[in-house]
Design a protein around this motif. Sequence first.
Motif, PDB file in Angstrom:
ATOM      1  N   ARG A  13      -2.702  -0.827 -16.389  1.00 18.18           N
ATOM      2  CA  ARG A  13      -3.418  -1.378 -15.291  1.00 18.18           C
ATOM      3  C   ARG A  13      -2.214  -1.298 -13.854  1.00 18.18           C
ATOM      4  N   GLY A  14      -1.361  -1.153 -13.871  1.00 19.63           N
ATOM      5  CA  GLY A  14      -0.681  -0.657 -12.732  1.00 19.63           C
ATOM      6  C   GLY A  14      -1.076   1.075 -12.479  1.00 19.63           C
ATOM      7  N   GLU A  15      -1.821   1.759 -13.290  1.00 17.72           N
ATOM      8  CA  GLU A  15      -2.304   2.812 -12.720  1.00 17.72           C
ATOM      9  C   GLU A  15      -3.436   2.663 -11.897  1.00 17.72           C
ATOM     10  N   THR A  16      -4.536   1.939 -12.425  1.00 23.80           N
ATOM     11  CA  THR A  16      -5.891   1.586 -11.904  1.00 23.80           C
ATOM     12  C   THR A  16      -5.759   0.183 -10.792  1.00 23.80           C
ATOM     13  N   VAL A  17      -6.879   0.574  -9.764  1.00 16.31           N
ATOM     14  CA  VAL A  17      -6.554  -0.005  -8.183  1.00 16.31           C
ATOM     15  C   VAL A  17      -8.432  -0.760  -8.502  1.00 16.31           C
ATOM     16  N   LYS A  18      -7.493  -2.624  -9.265  1.00 15.05           N
ATOM     17  CA  LYS A  18      -8.826  -2.947  -9.428  1.00 15.05           C
ATOM     18  C   LYS A  18      -9.268  -3.428  -7.769  1.00 15.05           C
ATOM     19  N   SER A  37     -15.592   7.696  -6.025  1.00 12.72           N
ATOM     20  CA  SER A  37     -15.670   7.547  -7.400  1.00 12.72           C
ATOM     21  C   SER A  37     -15.706   9.215  -6.828  1.00 12.72           C
ATOM     22  N   ALA A  38     -15.570   9.077  -5.841  1.00 12.28           N
ATOM     23  CA  ALA A  38     -14.720  10.618  -5.165  1.00 12.28           C
ATOM     24  C   ALA A  38     -13.147  10.389  -4.810  1.00 12.28           C
ATOM     25  N   VAL A  39     -12.751   9.398  -4.957  1.00 11.12           N
ATOM     26  CA  VAL A  39     -11.516   9.212  -4.758  1.00 11.12           C
ATOM     27  C   VAL A  39     -11.062   9.199  -6.249  1.00 11.12           C
ATOM     28  N   THR A  40      -9.926  10.714  -6.427  1.00 13.38           N
ATOM     29  CA  THR A  40      -9.113  10.819  -7.423  1.00 13.38           C
ATOM     30  C   THR A  40      -7.738   9.822  -7.573  1.00 13.38           C
ATOM     31  N   GLU A  41      -7.223   9.462  -6.558  1.00 18.01           N
ATOM     32  CA  GLU A  41      -5.716   9.075  -7.065  1.00 18.01           C
ATOM     33  C   GLU A  41      -5.360   8.311  -6.074  1.00 18.01           C
ATOM     34  N   PRO A  42      -5.686   6.940  -6.456  1.00 23.45           N
ATOM     35  CA  PRO A  42      -5.197   6.584  -7.769  1.00 23.45           C
ATOM     36  C   PRO A  42      -6.399   6.383  -8.181  1.00 23.45           C
ATOM     37  N   MET A  43      -6.450   5.969  -9.735  1.00 23.79           N
ATOM     38  CA  MET A  43      -7.734   4.993 -10.177  1.00 23.79           C
ATOM     39  C   MET A  43      -8.193   3.843  -9.601  1.00 23.79           C
ATOM     40  N   VAL A  44      -9.466   4.157  -9.322  1.00 17.15           N
ATOM     41  CA  VAL A  44     -10.084   3.327  -8.486  1.00 17.15           C
ATOM     42  C   VAL A  44     -11.168   2.222 -10.001  1.00 17.15           C
ATOM     43  N   GLU A  45     -11.162   1.123  -9.996  1.00 13.85           N
ATOM     44  CA  GLU A  45     -11.924   0.048 -10.632  1.00 13.85           C
ATOM     45  C   GLU A  45     -12.971  -1.143  -9.830  1.00 13.85           C
ATOM     46  N   LEU A  46     -13.752  -0.363  -9.089  1.00 15.95           N
ATOM     47  CA  LEU A  46     -14.608  -1.650  -8.371  1.00 15.95           C
ATOM     48  C   LEU A  46     -15.580  -2.528  -9.110  1.00 15.95           C
ATOM     49  N   LEU A 129     -10.384   5.081   2.848  1.00 14.33           N
ATOM     50  CA  LEU A 129      -9.948   4.223   1.772  1.00 14.33           C
ATOM     51  C   LEU A 129      -8.519   4.487   0.757  1.00 14.33           C
ATOM     52  N   GLN A 130      -8.547   5.620   0.602  1.00 15.53           N
ATOM     53  CA  GLN A 130      -7.018   6.378   0.129  1.00 15.53           C
ATOM     54  C   GLN A 130      -5.955   5.532   0.889  1.00 15.53           C
ATOM     55  N   TYR A 131      -6.108   5.635   1.847  1.00 14.52           N
ATOM     56  CA  TYR A 131      -5.702   4.938   2.913  1.00 14.52           C
ATOM     57  C   TYR A 131      -4.902   3.970   2.532  1.00 14.52           C
ATOM     58  N   ILE A 132      -6.189   2.787   2.628  1.00 14.95           N
ATOM     59  CA  ILE A 132      -6.068   1.282   2.629  1.00 14.95           C
ATOM     60  C   ILE A 132      -5.307   1.241   1.402  1.00 14.95           C
ATOM     61  N   TYR A 136      -1.749  -0.909   1.735  1.00 16.31           N
ATOM     62  CA  TYR A 136      -1.730  -1.900   1.391  1.00 16.31           C
ATOM     63  C   TYR A 136      -1.760  -2.481  -0.059  1.00 16.31           C
ATOM     64  N   VAL A 137      -2.370  -1.682  -0.982  1.00 15.75           N
ATOM     65  CA  VAL A 137      -1.775  -1.939  -2.406  1.00 15.75           C
ATOM     66  C   VAL A 137      -1.096  -1.457  -3.136  1.00 15.75           C
ATOM     67  N   ARG A 138      -0.819  -0.326  -2.277  1.00 17.70           N
ATOM     68  CA  ARG A 138       0.777  -0.047  -3.333  1.00 17.70           C
ATOM     69  C   ARG A 138       1.898   1.419  -2.234  1.00 17.70           C
TER      70      ARG A 138
END
Length: 151
Positions: A13-18, A37-46, A129-132, A136-138
Amino acid sequence: MSENAGLMQDKARGETVKILFIDDEFIEFRSLKKTLSAVTEPMVELDYAQSVRDALAKIGSDRFDLILLDNRLLPNADFRQTVPKLRAASYTGPIGVISMDVSDSYFQQFQDYGVDFRIGKDELDVETLQYIIREYVRYDMPDVWKDDYNI
């Protein structure tokens, strides 16, 4: 559930950003999903909510690391009405408001309403999105500071 299985589930759960995306236009969700879908790191669940009421139900039953909220939702409510409802539902994570135009003067007061950041829809790309997520998340602490926080 065994303790080890619970730890593995927490780690996954910690490896996936919801992310919960709130917008009354489903096509906007599809567009963001394609971008993410182009974001590879971290895993993103939308996940998607078409209204604040739908979002409140989702917040009550799941956890989200980030909320991206369209500024204008039907019937003509903007973030000054919608974000306080999300905060009143005990959501304490970051909320970003997305709008076609963030230059209106009321956007200067976004923090007064519990908004962490604002961004134009035309600015949403993979790098942003990776910057955000990083910001803000990690929060990635600089390596030179990490020794100060080791116990």
